[in-house]
Design an enzyme around this catalytic site. Structure first.
Site, mmCIF file in Angstrom:
data_model
loop_
_atom_site.group_PDB
_atom_site.id
_atom_site.type_symbol
_atom_site.label_atom_id
_atom_site.label_comp_id
_atom_site.label_asym_id
_atom_site.label_seq_id
_atom_site.Cartn_x
_atom_site.Cartn_y
_atom_site.Cartn_z
ATOM 1 N N ASN A 168 -27.758 -40.176 9.537
ATOM 2 C CA ASN A 168 -28.283 -41.401 10.132
ATOM 3 C C ASN A 168 -29.165 -42.154 9.131
ATOM 4 O OD1 ASN A 168 -29.377 -43.375 11.784
ATOM 5 N ND2 ASN A 168 -30.638 -41.971 12.972
ATOM 6 N N HIS A 177 -33.839 -38.153 16.751
ATOM 7 C CA HIS A 177 -34.775 -37.120 17.212
ATOM 8 C C HIS A 177 -34.576 -36.801 18.693
ATOM 9 C CE1 HIS A 177 -36.823 -41.005 17.933
ATOM 10 N NE2 HIS A 177 -37.400 -40.411 18.967
#
Length: 211
Positions: A168, A177
């Protein structure tokens, strides 16, 4: 065709890959999880880099210079009073807005990013997964790798989703996350597990550390 092959194959709906040089600018604001390098082109925020101390930032800028085909445009400080050439208006505007929204996120004043994003550093399957994540996994929630694979119509691709998260280019803003193991584990994270825990604690998913 395997998922790995799809990851390197461009989506026909993405259009031709841009190879022309683009104006871009960068800055390294301080945050509670350490310095973040933010880089923006005339299309929008293009990269976020964790732990961007001097050496890491210099390496990231060198990589982006090669990938974007041009040196970054200087962004003079408003208080500097120097005659440094101003940044190209659009990339400077996108960068300033990214800094503002990132600071607002860490101050817990904002729970969503509304930034223009330049997706040119990711393609194919990875881009599809990251777009799904950005659009449909909001602040304070999590999703499993398998769940995310199911959402993009690739139920056998849970491991490939993990690869997509690791690649990413826009962490925090595109919230990798928030992707965790389906069995309840926190999963991996390119910025380090402590950083992942800190972001999830900020969003109320995990308790704040005692010290």
């Amino acid at each position: 065709m395997t998922i790995a092959e799809r990851q390197t194959q461009r989506d026909p709906h993405e259009g031709p890959e841009r190879r022309d040089a683009r104006a871009w600018a960068w800055a390294v604001p301080a945050t509670p999880i350490g310095p973040l390098l933010l880089a923006a082109t005339d299309e929008g925020l293009v990269q976020v880099v964790f732990h961007a101390a001097e050496k890491t930032a210099a390496e990231a800028v060198a990589r982006l210079t090669r990938r974007l085909g041009t040196e970054p445009t200087p962004v003079p400080s408003p208080a500097s009073g120097t005659a440094t050439a101003p940044a190209a208006p659009r990339c400077a505007e996108h960068l300033a807005e990214a800094i503002r929204q990132v600071e607002s996120y860490f101050a817990e004043d904002a729970k969503a990013f509304t930034l223009s994003l330049d997706w040119s550093l990711t393609t194919g399957f990875n881009r599809r997964v990251l777009r799904e994540l950005a659009a449909h996994v909001p602040y304070g929630t999590v999703v499993g790798y398998q769940d995310l694979a199911d959402r993009v119509g690739e139920p056998g691709a849970a491991r490939a989703v993990g690869v997509a998260m690791g690649s990413n280019p826009l962490p925090v803003v595109v919230p990798c996350h928030r992707v965790v193991e389906s069995g309840g584990g926190i999963g991996g994270f390119g910025g380090g597990l402590e950083t992942k825990r800190s972001l999830l604690a900020l969003e109320g998913v995990l308790p704040q550390p005692l010290f």
